[in-house]
Design an enzyme around this catalytic site. Structure first.
Site, PDB file in Angstrom:
ATOM      1  N   LYS A  62     -15.803  -2.915  -2.645  1.00  0.00           N
ATOM      2  CA  LYS A  62     -16.842  -1.979  -2.026  1.00  0.00           C
ATOM      3  C   LYS A  62     -16.004  -1.145  -2.484  1.00  0.00           C
ATOM      4  O   LYS A  62     -16.369   0.725  -2.846  1.00  0.00           O
ATOM      5  CB  LYS A  62     -16.388  -2.162  -0.884  1.00  0.00           C
ATOM      6  CG  LYS A  62     -17.509  -2.896   0.390  1.00  0.00           C
ATOM      7  CD  LYS A  62     -17.006  -2.672   1.506  1.00  0.00           C
ATOM      8  CE  LYS A  62     -16.499  -3.525   2.121  1.00  0.00           C
ATOM      9  NZ  LYS A  62     -15.575  -3.166   3.271  1.00  0.00           N
ATOM     10  N   LYS A 100       0.504  -1.606  -0.021  1.00  0.00           N
ATOM     11  CA  LYS A 100       0.576   0.126  -0.311  1.00  0.00           C
ATOM     12  C   LYS A 100       1.105   1.362  -0.057  1.00  0.00           C
ATOM     13  O   LYS A 100       0.447   2.288  -0.656  1.00  0.00           O
ATOM     14  CB  LYS A 100      -0.852   0.466   0.750  1.00  0.00           C
ATOM     15  CG  LYS A 100      -2.221  -1.184   1.049  1.00  0.00           C
ATOM     16  CD  LYS A 100      -3.219  -0.492   1.386  1.00  0.00           C
ATOM     17  CE  LYS A 100      -4.266  -1.308   2.078  1.00  0.00           C
ATOM     18  NZ  LYS A 100      -5.650  -1.458   2.555  1.00  0.00           N
ATOM     19  N   LYS A 115     -12.225  -9.533  -8.313  1.00  0.00           N
ATOM     20  CA  LYS A 115     -13.621 -10.182  -7.280  1.00  0.00           C
ATOM     21  C   LYS A 115     -14.701  -8.987  -7.044  1.00  0.00           C
ATOM     22  O   LYS A 115     -14.303  -7.362  -7.115  1.00  0.00           O
ATOM     23  CB  LYS A 115     -13.041 -10.825  -6.160  1.00  0.00           C
ATOM     24  CG  LYS A 115     -12.444  -9.734  -5.365  1.00  0.00           C
ATOM     25  CD  LYS A 115     -11.671 -10.395  -3.157  1.00  0.00           C
ATOM     26  CE  LYS A 115     -12.220  -9.247  -2.545  1.00  0.00           C
ATOM     27  NZ  LYS A 115     -12.188 -10.311  -1.561  1.00  0.00           N
TER      28      LYS A 115
HETATM   29  P1  AMP Z   1     -14.090  -6.248   3.015  1.00  0.00           P
HETATM   30  O1  AMP Z   1     -15.022  -6.409   1.941  1.00  0.00           O
HETATM   31  O2  AMP Z   1     -12.413  -6.732   2.664  1.00  0.00           O
HETATM   32  O3  AMP Z   1     -14.190  -5.717   3.821  1.00  0.00           O
HETATM   33  O4  AMP Z   1     -14.647  -8.212   3.197  1.00  0.00           O
HETATM   34  C1  AMP Z   1     -15.482  -8.910   4.300  1.00  0.00           C
HETATM   35  C2  AMP Z   1     -16.134 -10.471   4.385  1.00  0.00           C
HETATM   36  O5  AMP Z   1     -16.338 -10.250   2.792  1.00  0.00           O
HETATM   37  C3  AMP Z   1     -14.872 -10.944   4.321  1.00  0.00           C
HETATM   38  O6  AMP Z   1     -14.475 -11.948   4.649  1.00  0.00           O
HETATM   39  C4  AMP Z   1     -14.905 -11.089   2.874  1.00  0.00           C
HETATM   40  O7  AMP Z   1     -13.460 -11.883   2.407  1.00  0.00           O
HETATM   41  C5  AMP Z   1     -15.452 -11.021   1.977  1.00  0.00           C
HETATM   42  N1  AMP Z   1     -15.455 -10.604   0.687  1.00  0.00           N
HETATM   43  C6  AMP Z   1     -15.614  -9.471   0.400  1.00  0.00           C
HETATM   44  N2  AMP Z   1     -15.415  -9.742  -1.179  1.00  0.00           N
HETATM   45  C7  AMP Z   1     -15.588 -10.695  -1.092  1.00  0.00           C
HETATM   46  C8  AMP Z   1     -16.296 -11.231  -2.784  1.00  0.00           C
HETATM   47  N3  AMP Z   1     -16.183 -10.500  -3.444  1.00  0.00           N
HETATM   48  N4  AMP Z   1     -16.727 -12.315  -3.012  1.00  0.00           N
HETATM   49  C9  AMP Z   1     -16.696 -13.382  -1.859  1.00  0.00           C
HETATM   50  N5  AMP Z   1     -16.259 -12.837  -0.323  1.00  0.00           N
HETATM   51  C10 AMP Z   1     -15.909 -11.331  -0.346  1.00  0.00           C
END
Ligand code: AMP
Length: 339
Positions: free
Chosen positions: A210, A108, A207
């Site tokens: 957000k 980062k 993937k």
């Molecule tokens: P984050 O969005 O990185 O804060 O992740 C929050 C949770 O959502 C974590 O457990 C990630 O593994 C899951 N997650 C985030 N993006 C995906 C995605 N595209 N598909 C499946 N799980 C996801």
């Protein structure tokens, strides 16, 4: 063994978060498991305070709307004072080199350096860029360690990218315990159960995330049903016409079939056989996703409208999390010589 999982409010909660994590947290979470909205983690790179605050409320509402017991949910910044104190203790237990070699910090901070052009003032682009990196990006693992150690979590389900931070947490817990006295549970990094990995609808090699700028490929759980349908209709698919589940050669169609399988059950390959055209798959995926998200969306919006109720739940969750951690924080401060 209690597990701790967090979600960072760096953007709106999306279908990938729901199918890959939140839905499972609500269904399989153990009685001692804890879930938190990691808003302090959302401040290590440039951020907008009002947006961060509103996204944190939204995520809290979504976690509760998904069916996670409100007793087991809290917003991280509600524990800012406790975590702040514990971070200091942990920073005094951690070496600079240990923090600086974290891969995520290196990546980062390098990305930030690369975005600063040219030199000047005796500094080249790289060092100038690094000088502009927030110190909290370097000390972030101490915050993550504080989250885990304050709550005495025994297991931390994490992907590959966070494993190194849990390793550092283990090192700090052991070092503290052997230097000053037994206070902390030494946590284990565990692999989260394999769940759906949802890809971006406009670029199925990435993937769903957000922080993606172009929201066309990301279905948010609070999107209106019409919006959901539009995004799915416009999903990028490959040249074929008869649906098959072939992730390597047909990633767009594979993603749609995997989303359908995650919503309806069954295997993506079996589901493919039900359809004779790409359009029919898209219609079925849109119907299934709208149906899957509808109750969650309605409950979350109701909660977001009821500011007093959301505030009540939030305060209660924070109070319980604080109570759970206070004896560890007190003991750590006492043993390190603070009070
Ligand atoms: P984050 O969005 O990185 O804060 O992740 C929050 C949770 O959502 C974590 O457990 C990630 O593994 C899951 N997650 C985030 N993006 C995906 C995605 N595209 N598909 C499946 N799980 C996801």
């Amino acid at each position: 063994m209690s597990k701790l999982s967090g979600i960072t409010p760096s953007g709106h909660v999306h279908l990938g978060n729901h199918l890959g994590a939140v839905r499972r947290w609500a269904l399989d979470g153990g009685a001692d498991d804890l879930y938190f909205v990691a808003d302090l983690h959302g401040m290590t790179t440039p951020h907008n305070p009002a947006r961060l605050r509103s996204l944190a409320s939204e995520q809290l509402a979504v976690l509760i709307a998904a069916g996670i017991d409100p007793e087991r949910v809290f917003v991280q910044s509600d524990l800012a004072r406790e975590l702040g104190a514990l971070i200091w203790v942990l920073e005094c237990t951690c070496n600079y080199g240990e923090a600086a070699r974290m891969i995520q910090f290196k990546e980062k901070s390098a990305a930030r350096s690369a975005s600063v052009e040219g030199g000047g003032g005796g500094m080249d682009g790289k060092s100038k860029g690094q000088a502009g990196v927030r110190l909290s990006l370097l000390t972030y693992p101490a915050l993550m360690a504080a989250d885990i150690l304050l709550q005495g979590a025994g297991e931390v389900p994490v992907g590959e990218d966070q494993r190194q931070h849990v390793e550092l947490t283990r090192t700090l817990a052991k070092r503290f315990n052997s230097t000053y006295g037994e206070v902390f549970t030494v946590p284990e990094a565990v692999l989260p159960p394999a769940g759906a990995r949802v890809k971006d609808l406009t670029d199925p090699t990435r993937k769903m995330s957000k922080s993606t700028r172009d929201a066309a490929g990301v279905v948010f759980v609070l999107d209106e049903p019409d919006q959901v349908r539009r995004k799915i209709r416009r999903a990028v698919t490959d040249g074929g016409s008869v649906p098959v589940h072939a992730p390597d050669t047909r990633p767009g169609m594979a993603n749609l079939l995997e989303i359908l399988a995650a919503c309806r059950g069954g295997s993506p390959s079996d589901l493919a056989e039900e359809f004779s055209s790409y359009g029919a798959v898209k219609d079925a995926v849109a119907d299934a996703v709208i149906e899957e998200l509808q109750p969650l969306r309605e409950r979350a919006l109701t909660l977001l409208d009821d500011v007093a109720e959301l505030e009540r739940v939030r305060k209660a969750g924070a109070e319980r999390a604080r109570e759970r951690g206070s004896h560890r924080l007190d003991a750590a401060l006492r043993m390190i010589g603070a009070n």
